[in-house]
Write a protein that holds these residues in place. Structure first.
Motif, PDB file in Angstrom:
ATOM      1  N   LEU A  29      -6.424  -9.294  -2.941  1.00 17.19           N
ATOM      2  CA  LEU A  29      -5.673  -8.506  -2.147  1.00 17.19           C
ATOM      3  C   LEU A  29      -5.952  -7.317  -2.308  1.00 17.19           C
ATOM      4  O   LEU A  29      -6.232  -6.887  -1.806  1.00 17.19           O
ATOM      5  CB  LEU A  29      -3.772  -8.261  -3.003  1.00 17.19           C
ATOM      6  N   ARG A  30      -6.363  -6.621  -3.536  1.00 21.68           N
ATOM      7  CA  ARG A  30      -6.934  -5.310  -3.506  1.00 21.68           C
ATOM      8  C   ARG A  30      -8.608  -5.267  -2.468  1.00 21.68           C
ATOM      9  O   ARG A  30      -8.608  -4.106  -1.896  1.00 21.68           O
ATOM     10  CB  ARG A  30      -7.578  -4.350  -4.823  1.00 21.68           C
ATOM     11  N   ALA A  31      -9.081  -6.376  -2.508  1.00 25.42           N
ATOM     12  CA  ALA A  31     -10.359  -6.604  -1.857  1.00 25.42           C
ATOM     13  C   ALA A  31     -10.052  -7.022  -0.329  1.00 25.42           C
ATOM     14  O   ALA A  31     -10.746  -6.447   0.346  1.00 25.42           O
ATOM     15  CB  ALA A  31     -11.070  -7.628  -2.350  1.00 25.42           C
ATOM     16  N   ALA A  32      -8.584  -7.213  -0.062  1.00 22.59           N
ATOM     17  CA  ALA A  32      -8.137  -7.195   1.304  1.00 22.59           C
ATOM     18  C   ALA A  32      -8.079  -5.349   1.804  1.00 22.59           C
ATOM     19  O   ALA A  32      -8.388  -5.315   3.117  1.00 22.59           O
ATOM     20  CB  ALA A  32      -6.979  -7.961   1.425  1.00 22.59           C
ATOM     21  N   TYR A  33      -7.604  -5.302   1.036  1.00 25.11           N
ATOM     22  CA  TYR A  33      -6.896  -3.653   1.484  1.00 25.11           C
ATOM     23  C   TYR A  33      -8.222  -2.948   1.597  1.00 25.11           C
ATOM     24  O   TYR A  33      -7.789  -1.729   2.741  1.00 25.11           O
ATOM     25  CB  TYR A  33      -6.478  -3.295  -0.075  1.00 25.11           C
ATOM     26  N   THR A  55       0.819  -1.297   0.084  1.00 28.65           N
ATOM     27  CA  THR A  55      -0.104   0.198  -0.204  1.00 28.65           C
ATOM     28  C   THR A  55       0.543   0.965  -0.017  1.00 28.65           C
ATOM     29  O   THR A  55       1.863   1.966   0.682  1.00 28.65           O
ATOM     30  CB  THR A  55      -0.912  -0.047   1.048  1.00 28.65           C
ATOM     31  N   PRO A  56       0.636   2.486  -0.686  1.00 37.44           N
ATOM     32  CA  PRO A  56       1.093   3.741   0.058  1.00 37.44           C
ATOM     33  C   PRO A  56       1.819   3.977   1.219  1.00 37.44           C
ATOM     34  O   PRO A  56       2.346   4.653   1.314  1.00 37.44           O
ATOM     35  CB  PRO A  56       0.154   5.234  -0.175  1.00 37.44           C
ATOM     36  N   THR A  57       0.775   3.733   2.517  1.00 35.43           N
ATOM     37  CA  THR A  57       1.818   3.537   3.730  1.00 35.43           C
ATOM     38  C   THR A  57       2.650   2.652   3.836  1.00 35.43           C
ATOM     39  O   THR A  57       3.049   2.842   5.663  1.00 35.43           O
ATOM     40  CB  THR A  57       0.352   3.129   4.993  1.00 35.43           C
ATOM     41  N   GLY A  58       3.342   1.424   2.901  1.00 36.82           N
ATOM     42  CA  GLY A  58       3.741   0.829   3.322  1.00 36.82           C
ATOM     43  C   GLY A  58       3.670  -0.543   4.250  1.00 36.82           C
ATOM     44  O   GLY A  58       4.249  -2.089   3.970  1.00 36.82           O
ATOM     45  N   ILE A  59       2.140  -0.801   3.554  1.00 37.19           N
ATOM     46  CA  ILE A  59       1.711  -2.042   4.702  1.00 37.19           C
ATOM     47  C   ILE A  59       1.587  -2.957   3.585  1.00 37.19           C
ATOM     48  O   ILE A  59       1.410  -2.634   2.542  1.00 37.19           O
ATOM     49  CB  ILE A  59       0.524  -2.292   5.039  1.00 37.19           C
TER      50      ILE A  59
END
Length: 144
Positions: free
Chosen positions: A105-109, A82-86
């Motif tokens: 993965l996008r659904a989990a995000y 993610t943009p925050t590094g997660i």
């Protein structure tokens, strides 16, 4: 989640910016090997390190463009940063296409952003526990 109803396991891990495992979910059959908590923590830290190394191999590449997928031992690993590094890591059978893995993965995000980060009792970067709606959403994403 599997295209052919494969009986292998699918798991989702969420790793914080420091490399700590903050969430893990397994959709497993009885025959699949189980990881202890220590093994999961060690693997999460190792994957975090591998991603950091691979992100710096090509100095002209965009930031955080390290390891995104890996295939080994009858499993596939897909990673979303993610943009925050997660980091969201999906370990799945090879019958799942890379596109389907990225969608999962996008659904989990999205579930993480909606159900975890908006929870006033959750502290960022800490283990995710006691958020039943998130657990249920992740189960539906990782179900085989």
């Amino acid at each position: 989640m599997s295209a052919n109803g494969s009986s292998t396991s699918t798991s989702l891990w969420i790793i914080n910016k420091a490399g700590g495992l903050i969430y893990q979910s397994f959709a497993t059959n009885e025959d699949a090997p189980k990881l202890s908590a220590n093994e999961a923590l060690i693997l999460a830290g190792t994957l975090h390190g591998i991603h950091a190394i691979t992100a710096r191999i090509n100095p002209t590449a965009l930031p955080d463009t390290g390891l995104t997928n890996l295939s080994a031992g009858g499993y596939e690993l897909n990673l979303l940063v993610t943009p925050t590094g997660i980091k969201f890591i999906l370990l799945h059978p090879p019958s799942l296409t890379p596109q389907a893995a990225q969608l999962a993965l996008r659904a989990a995000y999205e579930a993480y952003a909606d159900l975890v980060m908006k929870n006033p009792f959750y502290t960022a970067e800490m283990p995710i526990r006691g958020i039943g709606a998130f657990d249920e959403k992740i189960k539906s994403i990782t179900s085989v």
